[in-house]
Scaffold this active site. Sequence first.
Site, short mmCIF file in Angstrom:
data_model
loop_
_atom_site.label_atom_id
_atom_site.label_comp_id
_atom_site.label_asym_id
_atom_site.label_seq_id
_atom_site.Cartn_x
_atom_site.Cartn_y
_atom_site.Cartn_z
N HIS A 22 3.90 6.44 -1.72
CA HIS A 22 4.49 5.45 -2.25
C HIS A 22 4.30 6.50 -4.55
CE1 HIS A 22 4.02 2.30 -5.64
NE2 HIS A 22 6.02 2.16 -5.28
N SER A 259 8.91 -0.76 -7.10
CA SER A 259 9.16 -1.27 -6.14
C SER A 259 8.96 -0.06 -5.08
CB SER A 259 10.64 -1.91 -5.62
OG SER A 259 11.09 -1.12 -5.29
N LYS A 260 8.53 -0.11 -3.63
CA LYS A 260 8.72 0.31 -3.04
C LYS A 260 9.82 0.89 -1.96
CE LYS A 260 3.88 -0.72 -2.35
NZ LYS A 260 2.47 -0.62 -1.23
N ARG A 261 11.00 0.48 -2.35
CA ARG A 261 12.06 1.22 -1.96
C ARG A 261 13.20 1.44 -3.29
NH1 ARG A 261 10.65 -3.10 0.09
NH2 ARG A 261 10.29 -3.03 2.27
N LEU A 273 9.58 7.08 -3.35
CA LEU A 273 8.47 7.04 -2.13
C LEU A 273 8.68 8.68 -2.19
CD1 LEU A 273 9.30 5.27 1.39
CD2 LEU A 273 7.96 4.66 -1.07
#
Length: 503
Positions: A22, A259-261, A273
């Site tokens: 990330h 956010s991770k997305r 990412l």
Amino acid sequence: MTQHGEGAVRVRFAPSPTGHLHLGGLRTALFDWLWARKTEGQFILRIEDTDRKRYDADSVTSLMQGLRWLGLEWDEGPDIGGPYASYVQTERREIYQKYAQKLIDRGHAYRCYCTSERLEAMRAEQRRNKRPTGYDRHCRRLADAMRTRREAEGIPSVVRFAVPEAGVTVFTDLLRGDIQVDNRQLRDEVLLKADGLPTYHLAAMVDDFLMNITHILRGEEWLATAPLHKLIYDAFGWEMPVLVHLPVILDPSGKGKMSKRKRTVAGKEYLALAHEFRDAGYLPDAMFNFLVNVGWNFDPDQEVFGREEAIERFCLEDINPSAAALPYEKLDWLNSLYIRALPASELKKALLPFLSRQLQLSEDELETDRKLDILIPVIQERIKRLDEAAEWLDWAYLDADEISYSDPKLLIGRKLNAAQSIEILRVGASLLEEVDPFAAETIHQAFRQKAEALGVKAGGFFGPFRGAITGKKVSPPLFESIEALGRQETLRRIERALRELEG
Ligand code: GLU
């Protein structure tokens, strides 16, 4: 007893392989790397894989690829070894078991036999009474005889840390100064799980000590458990490394944590990412430049700088502890600068994988294709990301009959009608049959002279050709496009455009 203090700086990036790398992790690794390079210390990669439920085998490879992509080479790590190997925590389980036992022997930890049912009931009760949830220390008070009996019965157990029941714990964060916490707010957290593997609290502390880590750079989310970590260090009689909790990175709205997305905010997609940035065509140097300034600032008056300059100037003390939003637009801007600064041959090399994927042609085929040598230099200033090049170039890889003229206006020059455009295309075609050499400059000359002779504005004269050969409103400069396409293919496309207009 201390193991560090004097000697070289040793920093570690210690990801848990639970998914892709990330941006926050990448930034932590970057700051670790900068500090190690600046101080001529060591940068260590350690894999914290003791949470087997969340373990994801592919993520170790992906983490390493992400770091290497940004140019953050490590000096010791799972793949290259080093004097403190192993750098994978599941390969060190006996070490943690030994240290857990040491804490038990010294009265700083104890075995807990509570079943998950009991713990669940305890938490439910705590919630009912509106009390904070947390282990009630039931097993801390077990009489020796009870303990012996449970052991004899083979009841599974975990090891918990015995937090002092009174007093305060003070620890120092380099960016925030001394922080004091009342020990009554802390819980007897699990150090060693029933499967014999340690939790982060034990494994990271033991490893940071054994690996002689001098500075712990980690996300701000660990600030809350830092007092527990200080207590663990104290219980062992070790001196704590310098703690640096890095600020949270906020999404571009400035409201939430990144956010991770991938997410879309106000119609714009933004990435999270490491491999997404790579796949979108950000250059590692641009990404490096960008990320250095997230939470630290090179110089308020200088946005563009190289790796060496960053190393020279970087300083942990100057990291800004407050959370900041990620300025994505700056990344696009920086990336376009770095793209422009590349020699055309290097840009071509960087573009090959993108074009190959997007145009469905092999890299070998593209590498020897002369169209690219003509067109890349003229789109170089027009792309912000490597993945944008295909849109500028796709027309050159179609067959004449694959070009779409869905918008009939494309073939009609500005302030001209269809009949005039047909005439211009015919005149141009005969020029193109003759012109020699078939090169952008000579074609340009010939077209301009003809336009003048016919009394047509250059823009109006050129327009139908742009439409005819690319089928697009926006395309690279016309004459380089014609040169790249070559005489035969250009004439073929003009023929088709004429049929289209006449039909
Ligand atoms: N394994 C921890 C994580 O991924 C590392 C935190 C640390 O750097 O100590 O969050």
